[in-house]
Design a protein around this motif. Sequence first.
Motif: not given
Length: 396
Positions: A359-366
């Motif tokens: 479920q990893f979301d790169k944009e949300e993480y950054e």
Amino acid sequence: DRKYQNKMIMYRFLYRMEHVFWLLLSLFIRCFTRINKKRILSWSYYYTKYSCSPRYITEYLLKEHPGKFELYWCFNKDVDVSQLPSEIKIVRWRTWKYLLILNSSAFLFTNTRTGLWKSSFVKKKGQRYVMTWHSSMGIKKIEQDAEETLSLSYINEAKYDSSICDLILSGCKFRTEVIKRAFWYDGEILEKGTPRNDVLFQDHTELKQRIFAQCDIPKNTKILLYAPTFRKDMGLQYYKFNWDDVLPALEEKFGSPMFIFLRLHPNFCRAGIDVSALCQCERVLDVTYYHDMHELLCISDVLITDYSSSLFDFSLLHKPCFIYATDYESYDRGTYFRLEELPFPLALNNAELFDVISQFDKEEYESKLTEFNKRILCSYETGKACEALYQWMTLC
């Protein structure tokens, strides 16, 4: 039995007498040496490695100010130094030459506490001792904040170290407050970043090619670095993975074949613990003994850790980092943050790790990472920490 107890008493007595002998010899040499203003002595992880911030300070000086300093490094007698730059002069711990260089260097750099008995170091007028520490920021509590978990011998060593220290380096405002509160230290703090993190702001193409060739890894492969910290009991049960579940999830999410680097804490090296049980997969390579953690961070694509400070360093690369903490509810060291408060996806078991990867979301993480570094940590890291330290040296 009594015979064994007597033997241990004699062993401890001889061990202490050895410390006394080297300290007295150092004090004798101290009386007959002068400070060489161009001489620098460094060591890392108690004379066992050429790594961490002292290494990157050395290499900055070699590159940007060649010939300006005499650069010495101290190692235990069994440490291989064949790969060090030729400009570095080597001394071995507890030799006559070590004591001579120790008592004549204008600057001394290390990343761990320097105890009186182990180092035989009594600072002279004109010497500057810089303790770089071995993290920019961490989750687990350290020093006086975790005093109940520390031995009396370590506490005494830390207090002595702080009493002779001229400078401690800080990578963020949060760490500065920890130093002021918990390091038994009221001296100068240089708030300009962590020297070992400067390399994270540089190009890593050649480094990646060298490590891939050394490890025989195909060029199109991505690297997962698994780098948990140690537990007080030094057990391995906290780190077990079902790689057969995790690897497919990683490869599906990040679109490339994955290879796993297993990097355990340096304490496992010193304890000589066999970690082969954690490498039961053909694509897992044990790099616990690799000389420099930051080189591994630079060439890795994903990091999984638990309470290690490496996640804060790795976050400067803006690459995915996951927390895998199987003992979160029973962890006995204490933490500065609840793991749920951090911007890194959290898993407490293999099933949860599979889910957070999928479920990893790169944009949300950054977005979370940027906000955390700016608002909570107040990071000082810009890739210029070595330069700032050099400027401090020129004013001494």
